[in-house]
Scaffold this motif. Structure first.
Motif, PDB file in Angstrom:
ATOM      1  N   UNK A   4     -16.976  14.258  22.320  1.00 29.39           N
ATOM      2  CA  UNK A   4     -16.087  15.359  22.685  1.00 29.39           C
ATOM      3  C   UNK A   4     -15.100  14.939  23.768  1.00 29.39           C
ATOM      4  N   UNK A   5     -13.862  15.379  23.649  1.00 32.47           N
ATOM      5  CA  UNK A   5     -12.826  15.055  24.623  1.00 32.47           C
ATOM      6  C   UNK A   5     -12.288  16.332  25.268  1.00 32.47           C
ATOM      7  N   UNK A   6     -12.117  16.289  26.573  1.00 31.28           N
ATOM      8  CA  UNK A   6     -11.527  17.405  27.318  1.00 31.28           C
ATOM      9  C   UNK A   6     -10.017  17.252  27.482  1.00 31.28           C
ATOM     10  N   UNK A   7      -9.410  16.368  26.725  1.00 30.49           N
ATOM     11  CA  UNK A   7      -7.973  16.122  26.854  1.00 30.49           C
ATOM     12  C   UNK A   7      -7.186  17.425  26.745  1.00 30.49           C
ATOM     13  N   UNK A   8      -6.260  17.627  27.668  1.00 28.97           N
ATOM     14  CA  UNK A   8      -5.358  18.787  27.642  1.00 28.97           C
ATOM     15  C   UNK A   8      -3.917  18.268  27.634  1.00 28.97           C
ATOM     16  N   UNK A   9      -3.425  17.870  26.486  1.00 28.00           N
ATOM     17  CA  UNK A   9      -2.092  17.264  26.427  1.00 28.00           C
ATOM     18  C   UNK A   9      -0.981  18.269  26.728  1.00 28.00           C
ATOM     19  N   UNK A  10       0.050  17.774  27.397  1.00 26.84           N
ATOM     20  CA  UNK A  10       1.229  18.609  27.658  1.00 26.84           C
ATOM     21  C   UNK A  10       2.263  18.464  26.551  1.00 26.84           C
ATOM     22  N   UNK A  34      -2.433  24.811  18.334  1.00 26.32           N
ATOM     23  CA  UNK A  34      -1.860  25.785  19.272  1.00 26.32           C
ATOM     24  C   UNK A  34      -2.955  26.643  19.909  1.00 26.32           C
ATOM     25  N   UNK A  35      -3.987  26.976  19.150  1.00 26.68           N
ATOM     26  CA  UNK A  35      -5.114  27.712  19.725  1.00 26.68           C
ATOM     27  C   UNK A  35      -5.804  26.886  20.807  1.00 26.68           C
ATOM     28  N   UNK A  36      -5.912  25.581  20.563  1.00 25.78           N
ATOM     29  CA  UNK A  36      -6.550  24.685  21.541  1.00 25.78           C
ATOM     30  C   UNK A  36      -5.710  24.525  22.790  1.00 25.78           C
ATOM     31  N   UNK A 105       4.597   6.101  20.430  1.00 22.35           N
ATOM     32  CA  UNK A 105       4.939   7.388  21.024  1.00 22.35           C
ATOM     33  C   UNK A 105       3.975   7.880  22.092  1.00 22.35           C
ATOM     34  N   UNK A 106       2.674   7.585  21.941  1.00 23.66           N
ATOM     35  CA  UNK A 106       1.691   8.318  22.735  1.00 23.66           C
ATOM     36  C   UNK A 106       0.653   7.413  23.385  1.00 23.66           C
ATOM     37  N   UNK A 107       0.024   7.957  24.414  1.00 24.45           N
ATOM     38  CA  UNK A 107      -1.044   7.243  25.104  1.00 24.45           C
ATOM     39  C   UNK A 107      -2.346   7.300  24.311  1.00 24.45           C
ATOM     40  N   UNK A 108      -2.526   8.384  23.553  1.00 26.04           N
ATOM     41  CA  UNK A 108      -3.744   8.544  22.750  1.00 26.04           C
ATOM     42  C   UNK A 108      -3.362   9.002  21.356  1.00 26.04           C
ATOM     43  N   UNK A 167     -13.366  19.740  19.815  1.00 24.65           N
ATOM     44  CA  UNK A 167     -14.255  20.896  19.698  1.00 24.65           C
ATOM     45  C   UNK A 167     -15.680  20.469  20.012  1.00 24.65           C
ATOM     46  N   UNK A 168     -16.323  21.187  20.906  1.00 27.75           N
ATOM     47  CA  UNK A 168     -17.741  20.886  21.185  1.00 27.75           C
ATOM     48  C   UNK A 168     -18.574  21.069  19.927  1.00 27.75           C
ATOM     49  N   UNK A 169     -18.219  22.098  19.128  1.00 29.58           N
ATOM     50  CA  UNK A 169     -18.862  22.333  17.839  1.00 29.58           C
ATOM     51  C   UNK A 169     -17.779  22.251  16.762  1.00 29.58           C
ATOM     52  N   UNK A 170     -17.649  21.100  16.077  1.00 29.84           N
ATOM     53  CA  UNK A 170     -16.576  20.946  15.084  1.00 29.84           C
ATOM     54  C   UNK A 170     -16.603  21.988  13.969  1.00 29.84           C
TER      55      UNK A 170
END
Length: 386
Positions: A4-10, A34-36, A105-108, A167-170
């Motif tokens: 699980x990842x807590x990533x919060x991308x801007x 968008x929900x995430x 383009x991206x770091x991840x 998602x903690x629970x996919x």
């Protein structure tokens, strides 16, 4: 599966470098993302002329277009536009080029891996080993990947699973309704609007490749029957020469009284205008092509004729469906929500080959043997339930 990842991308870049239908099927993924991340900025990279399915999409702040065969100068310009501007790239196709764009383009990154479909299609060990080697670098640069499965996994599910790692629970990806977002509509031209004088059925007979075609005589029979039941018929088609010709050939087979009730819009509609037309249609009938997915996305009763393609992978998604798989692999007729999928006879159906001869210009016997009577039965049931 990745942890699980807590990533919060801007800033997030979605990459879909294929056809317009491939762009449309990314929209449930965009909605779920968008929900995430309600405050993130979403951009979308795809091929020029293939992105109209995103017209007016409220979640996409910027669309970046590139040609499908860019020259060196265009590559440099695109790389400069993309270079490390994003926190996350979501690569929705398994092509090397899409992954390179994501790497720049991206770091991840998260991405779809192809080359080794499972299920009914069997590959020898050397081919599987080769595809695994080709995918090794893609896995290495991604925090999470999803394998293509052309027989058992729906393409919408495939795209949504790119978010599993967040998602903690996919399973939460699929325990609520998922829907395809069609483009915002545009007004039809007065010529078309004025011609629509009674309830109408939209028919899109032209697929991208010949092996997905239904025989001309079948279309003649079906359109004659539809007109006899008090409907106008609107024939849609892309501006491509073969699609315009196909519509012309169908109309040339019709009797004068039937032809007078047929409106030929070949090459005359933008994708957003096609959406407007579909939203007011009594019914849509089409082959395995992108406009069929648009018909379903517009919540129009949709009947689609499938040959070689597994509906379990690329059947039009019934909007609001809860779960991972709406369809059976093989059924002469199956209806889920507003979508009915018809398949022809044969133990080989669906084979996922390019027709019986396995090339783009081949016929498909399963479609040749899919009788108009089967489609008429589906039409009667669809009209009865609306």
């Amino acid at each position: 599966m990745s942890s699980f990842s807590n990533l919060q991308p801007k800033k997030v870049l979605f990459i879909a470098t294929r056809q317009i239908g491939d762009v449309l099927v990314t929209t449930p993924l965009i909605t779920k993302a968008r929900e995430l991340w309600p405050d993130a900025q979403f951009h979308f990279l795809g091929y020029r002329g293939k992105l109209d399915m995103l017209y007016g999409n409220p979640d996409i702040a910027k669309i970046i277009e590139t040609s499908d065969r860019p020259g060196f100068g265009e590559y440099l310009s695109l790389f400069n536009t993309l270079f490390q501007r994003y926190d996350l790239a979501i690569v929705t196709q398994p092509s090397d080029r899409a992954y390179i764009y994501g790497l720049v383009a991206a770091f991840r990154r998260v991405g779809v891996l192809g080359g080794h479909p499972q299920g009914k299609e069997v590959e020898d060990k050397s081919k599987r080993s080769k595809s695994e080697k080709q995918n090794a670098w893609k896995k290495f640069i991604c925090m999470h990947t999803v394998d293509v499965d052309y027989f058992n996994q729906h393409v919408i599910t495939e795209k949504l699973r790119l978010l599993e790692v967040f998602f903690r629970n996919p399973a939460d990806l699929f325990n609520k309704p998922n829907s395809v977002t069609p483009p915002v509509g545009e007004p039809l031209t007065p010529v078309i609007t004025n011609a629509l004088t009674q309830p109408y059925v939209v028919i899109h007979p032209g697929p991208l490749t010949a092996y997905k075609r239904w025989p001309l005589a079948h279309w003649q029979h079906l359109i004659t029957w539809i007109v006899s039941r008090g409907f106008q018929v609107v024939l849609s088609a892309s501006p491509a020469k073969q699609d315009v010709q196909l519509n012309h050939d169908i109309i040339s087979l019709l009797g004068d009284s039937t032809a007078s009730k047929v409106i030929n819009t070949a090459g005359k509609l933008s994708i957003p205008q096609a959406g407007t037309l579909l939203r007011s249609a009594a019914l849509y009938i089409g082959v395995d092509t992108s406009i069929t997915h648009l018909g379903a996305a517009c919540n129009t009763p949709t009947i689609t004729l499938f040959g070689a393609t597994p509906p379990t992978n690329f059947g039009p998604w019934p909007n609001g469906f809860i779960g991972e798989q709406p369809y059976q692999l093989r059924a002469r007729s199956q209806t889920v929500g507003n979508v009915t999928i018809l398949q022809g006879p044969g133990e080989c159906v669906p084979c996922r080959k390019a027709g019986c001869l396995d090339h783009a210009d081949s016929n498909s016997e399963c479609l040749d043997l899919l009788e108009p009577a089967q489609v008429i039965t589906a039409i009667e049931q669809a009209i009865k339930s609306t």
